[in-house]
Scaffold this motif. Structure first.
Motif, mmCIF file in Angstrom:
data_model
loop_
_atom_site.group_PDB
_atom_site.id
_atom_site.type_symbol
_atom_site.label_atom_id
_atom_site.label_comp_id
_atom_site.label_asym_id
_atom_site.label_seq_id
_atom_site.Cartn_x
_atom_site.Cartn_y
_atom_site.Cartn_z
ATOM 1 N N THR A 3 0.851 -1.180 0.000
ATOM 2 C CA THR A 3 0.000 0.000 0.000
ATOM 3 C C THR A 3 0.882 1.223 0.000
ATOM 4 O O THR A 3 2.055 1.178 0.355
ATOM 5 N N SER A 4 0.344 2.358 -0.400
ATOM 6 C CA SER A 4 1.125 3.583 -0.415
ATOM 7 C C SER A 4 1.233 4.128 0.993
ATOM 8 O O SER A 4 0.509 3.735 1.902
ATOM 9 N N THR A 5 2.160 5.057 1.169
ATOM 10 C CA THR A 5 2.377 5.629 2.496
ATOM 11 C C THR A 5 1.208 6.492 2.953
ATOM 12 O O THR A 5 1.106 6.800 4.137
ATOM 13 N N MET A 6 0.318 6.877 2.037
ATOM 14 C CA MET A 6 -0.809 7.724 2.433
ATOM 15 C C MET A 6 -2.071 6.916 2.743
ATOM 16 O O MET A 6 -3.078 7.476 3.158
ATOM 17 N N ALA A 7 -2.018 5.603 2.577
ATOM 18 C CA ALA A 7 -3.205 4.782 2.778
ATOM 19 C C ALA A 7 -3.567 4.717 4.257
ATOM 20 O O ALA A 7 -2.700 4.614 5.125
ATOM 21 N N VAL A 8 -4.871 4.765 4.545
ATOM 22 C CA VAL A 8 -5.368 4.721 5.922
ATOM 23 C C VAL A 8 -6.397 3.604 6.049
ATOM 24 O O VAL A 8 -6.951 3.136 5.063
ATOM 25 N N LYS A 9 -6.652 3.179 7.290
ATOM 26 C CA LYS A 9 -7.632 2.130 7.509
ATOM 27 C C LYS A 9 -9.045 2.696 7.369
ATOM 28 O O LYS A 9 -9.251 3.920 7.419
ATOM 29 N N ILE A 30 -10.257 6.003 -2.663
ATOM 30 C CA ILE A 30 -9.573 5.086 -3.569
ATOM 31 C C ILE A 30 -9.157 3.839 -2.787
ATOM 32 O O ILE A 30 -8.654 3.940 -1.668
ATOM 33 N N GLY A 31 -9.362 2.677 -3.365
ATOM 34 C CA GLY A 31 -8.937 1.454 -2.691
ATOM 35 C C GLY A 31 -9.174 0.237 -3.549
ATOM 36 O O GLY A 31 -9.871 0.294 -4.568
ATOM 37 N N SER A 32 -8.603 -0.882 -3.122
ATOM 38 C CA SER A 32 -8.756 -2.139 -3.859
ATOM 39 C C SER A 32 -10.213 -2.596 -3.864
ATOM 40 O O SER A 32 -10.997 -2.194 -2.995
ATOM 41 N N PRO A 33 -10.584 -3.435 -4.828
ATOM 42 C CA PRO A 33 -11.963 -3.938 -4.871
ATOM 43 C C PRO A 33 -12.325 -4.733 -3.620
ATOM 44 O O PRO A 33 -11.501 -5.456 -3.066
ATOM 45 N N GLY A 34 -13.565 -4.564 -3.151
ATOM 46 C CA GLY A 34 -14.108 -5.415 -2.105
ATOM 47 C C GLY A 34 -13.717 -5.061 -0.689
ATOM 48 O O GLY A 34 -13.915 -5.875 0.220
ATOM 49 N N ILE A 35 -13.169 -3.851 -0.443
ATOM 50 C CA ILE A 35 -12.726 -3.535 0.921
ATOM 51 C C ILE A 35 -13.700 -2.630 1.662
ATOM 52 O O ILE A 35 -13.417 -2.205 2.782
ATOM 53 N N GLY A 36 -14.867 -2.317 1.054
ATOM 54 C CA GLY A 36 -15.907 -1.609 1.800
ATOM 55 C C GLY A 36 -16.054 -0.135 1.500
ATOM 56 O O GLY A 36 -16.585 0.616 2.325
ATOM 57 N N LYS A 37 -15.635 0.304 0.324
ATOM 58 C CA LYS A 37 -15.749 1.730 -0.014
ATOM 59 C C LYS A 37 -17.212 2.169 -0.063
ATOM 60 O O LYS A 37 -17.598 3.183 0.548
ATOM 61 N N SER A 38 -18.031 1.422 -0.778
ATOM 62 C CA SER A 38 -19.458 1.773 -0.879
ATOM 63 C C SER A 38 -20.153 1.669 0.477
ATOM 64 O O SER A 38 -21.045 2.459 0.792
ATOM 65 N N GLU A 39 -19.732 0.692 1.281
ATOM 66 C CA GLU A 39 -20.318 0.505 2.610
ATOM 67 C C GLU A 39 -20.090 1.738 3.480
ATOM 68 O O GLU A 39 -20.974 2.152 4.241
ATOM 69 N N ASN A 141 -11.274 2.505 -7.877
ATOM 70 C CA ASN A 141 -10.253 1.499 -7.623
ATOM 71 C C ASN A 141 -8.864 2.042 -7.926
ATOM 72 O O ASN A 141 -8.713 3.098 -8.542
ATOM 73 N N LYS A 142 -7.854 1.274 -7.475
ATOM 74 C CA LYS A 142 -6.478 1.686 -7.709
ATOM 75 C C LYS A 142 -5.997 1.174 -9.060
ATOM 76 O O LYS A 142 -6.298 0.051 -9.464
ATOM 77 N N GLU A 143 -5.211 1.988 -9.730
ATOM 78 C CA GLU A 143 -4.677 1.614 -11.038
ATOM 79 C C GLU A 143 -3.764 0.393 -10.920
ATOM 80 O O GLU A 143 -3.725 -0.457 -11.819
ATOM 81 N N THR A 144 -3.074 0.269 -9.803
ATOM 82 C CA THR A 144 -2.139 -0.841 -9.630
ATOM 83 C C THR A 144 -2.827 -2.174 -9.389
ATOM 84 O O THR A 144 -2.173 -3.211 -9.337
ATOM 85 N N ASP A 145 -4.163 -2.182 -9.240
ATOM 86 C CA ASP A 145 -4.898 -3.414 -8.979
ATOM 87 C C ASP A 145 -5.470 -4.052 -10.241
ATOM 88 O O ASP A 145 -6.335 -4.922 -10.169
ATOM 89 N N ASN A 146 -5.004 -3.609 -11.388
ATOM 90 C CA ASN A 146 -5.491 -4.134 -12.671
ATOM 91 C C ASN A 146 -6.983 -3.894 -12.874
ATOM 92 O O ASN A 146 -7.637 -4.612 -13.631
ATOM 93 N N PHE A 199 -6.388 -10.582 -2.045
ATOM 94 C CA PHE A 199 -6.417 -10.032 -3.407
ATOM 95 C C PHE A 199 -5.007 -9.727 -3.916
ATOM 96 O O PHE A 199 -4.191 -9.126 -3.220
ATOM 97 N N LYS A 200 -4.755 -10.184 -5.138
ATOM 98 C CA LYS A 200 -3.541 -9.823 -5.866
ATOM 99 C C LYS A 200 -3.957 -9.478 -7.299
ATOM 100 O O LYS A 200 -4.793 -10.180 -7.886
ATOM 101 N N PRO A 201 -3.390 -8.428 -7.857
ATOM 102 C CA PRO A 201 -3.807 -8.017 -9.211
ATOM 103 C C PRO A 201 -3.669 -9.119 -10.254
ATOM 104 O O PRO A 201 -4.454 -9.186 -11.203
ATOM 105 N N ASP A 202 -2.684 -10.016 -10.063
ATOM 106 C CA ASP A 202 -2.443 -11.063 -11.070
ATOM 107 C C ASP A 202 -2.950 -12.427 -10.606
ATOM 108 O O ASP A 202 -2.481 -13.463 -11.081
ATOM 109 N N HIS A 203 -3.925 -12.462 -9.679
ATOM 110 C CA HIS A 203 -4.404 -13.751 -9.173
ATOM 111 C C HIS A 203 -5.085 -14.540 -10.287
ATOM 112 O O HIS A 203 -5.650 -13.971 -11.223
ATOM 113 N N THR A 204 -5.009 -15.873 -10.164
ATOM 114 C CA THR A 204 -5.570 -16.747 -11.196
ATOM 115 C C THR A 204 -6.815 -17.483 -10.726
ATOM 116 O O THR A 204 -7.469 -18.157 -11.527
#
Length: 342
Positions: A3-9, A30-39, A141-146, A199-204
């Motif tokens: 995560t970036s240095t500016m990310a917060v819980k 901004i955050g990865s998919p499924g971590i509760g942004k809409s919630e 979402n984050k650009e780095t998360d594909n 979650f990993k951007p390149d998960h299979t």
């Protein structure tokens, strides 16, 4: 997971969003998919009695923000859609205003982004002023998360306040305690926190474990039960096969745990387990069964656990039943061990 240095819980992100809105500015979560942004936005809307409008920018057209061309008069004009309240619109009954969420914001096309400039900076849709009781917010979402993300122009970047959020297990466990779902999931995640957010951007795999999918898993378990033959394939398709196998293996421990009645009757003689997995299981079990009526007795057993498990146990008890903070048993323990608890 990096995560970036500016990310917060999430709990801090929520506070930052509220502060941004109170200043009349526009938060962009901004955050990865499924971590509760809409919630988070839904909870802010509920608390503030704001009618939530969830507008998905990824599927929007520039006319959604400029208005639709109308040529019925002497001059052509643009009419706003009913998705964005403007001056003169009636506030829905039971609410004090609206929370307009521009979700999947950075997945919109450059043309759609350009169409939102006027909305974000001037609070206007075409020539129409947005209703003064509309609070605007964004999520993406984050650009780095594909994820499908388009870069924001420099002009757009300065119109919003960027708040990056990362998953946090303790925040999730606090949220979970309000849902009335199975205690086996938080017990497992305390034992194996690596499986909280896989979650990993390149998960299979077809899917991955995250706040959203653990919530889905909890609904399946509470509805069907762990012994239902559908549970394993359903969880495979919800939190992934690998995580499902570890979780179900952990749940087998519960069959050998003492009942809450036994803990109440014999708190000073029942064996204390030594394996970490069983300790986490019994701590989760106790946390979901302790009440003001039995905490005095059960606390005698808790005091025999290793100190780190006593801390986990009392935290879990307080999440689920905050009134237990007033019990003599907890206050005595907290006085003696406040450094460990806090």
């Amino acid at each position: 997971m990096s995560t970036s240095t500016m990310a917060v819980k999430p709990s801090v992100a929520r506070q930052m969003i509220v502060a941004t809105m109170q200043c009349g500015l526009i938060p962009f979560l901004i955050g990865s998919p499924g971590i509760g942004k809409s919630e988070i936005y839904q909870s802010i809307a509920d608390e503030g009695k704001l009618f939530l409008i969830d507008l998905r920018v990824s599927g929007s057209d520039p006319t959604d923000f400029n208005g639709f061309p109308d040529c019925n008069g002497k001059k052509a004009t643009y009419l706003p859609f009913d998705t964005i309240p403007v001056v003169g619109d009636k506030i829905p009954d039971g609410y004090v205003g609206w929370l307009l969420l521009l979700d999947e914001y950075n997945s919109g096309s450059p043309a759609v982004h350009a169409a939102t400039y006027k909305l974000l900076l001037n609070h206007m849709v075409g020539a129409h002023k947005v209703h003064p009781k509309v609070w605007i917010c964004c999520a993406g979402n984050k650009e780095t998360d594909n994820a499908i993300v388009n870069p924001l122009s420099t002009a757009l970047q300065s119109r919003i306040v960027h708040i990056e959020m990362e998953p946090d297990l303790q925040d999730f466990l606090t949220w979970w305690s309000t849902k009335g779902l199975t205690h086996t999931i938080p017990a497992f995640l305390n034992f194996s926190n690596k499986n909280f957010h896989t979650f990993k951007p390149d998960h299979t795999d077809f899917t991955y474990a995250c706040s959203r999918t653990w919530y889905f898993a909890g609904k399946f378990i509470d509805k069907l039960g762990l012994d239902n033959p559908l549970i394993r394939p359903l969880l495979n398709g919800t939190i992934s096969q690998g995580v499902t196998s570890e979780y179900l293996q952990f749940c087998r421990i519960y069959k050998d745990l003492p009942t809450i009645a036994a803990l109440e009757a014999n708190p000073e003689t029942i064996d204390v387990p030594t394996s970490p997995s069983t300790l986490f299981a019994i701590v989760g079990f106790i946390g979901s069964h302790v009440t003001m009526k039995n905490i005095e007795q059960v606390s005698k057993y808790i005091s025999r656990l290793p100190m780190e498990f006593q801390v986990v146990c009392y935290r879990d008890i307080q999440r689920r039943n905050p009134d237990t903070k007033r019990s003599a048993a907890f206050q005595k323990w907290a006085l003696a061990n406040h450094r460990e608890l806090f």
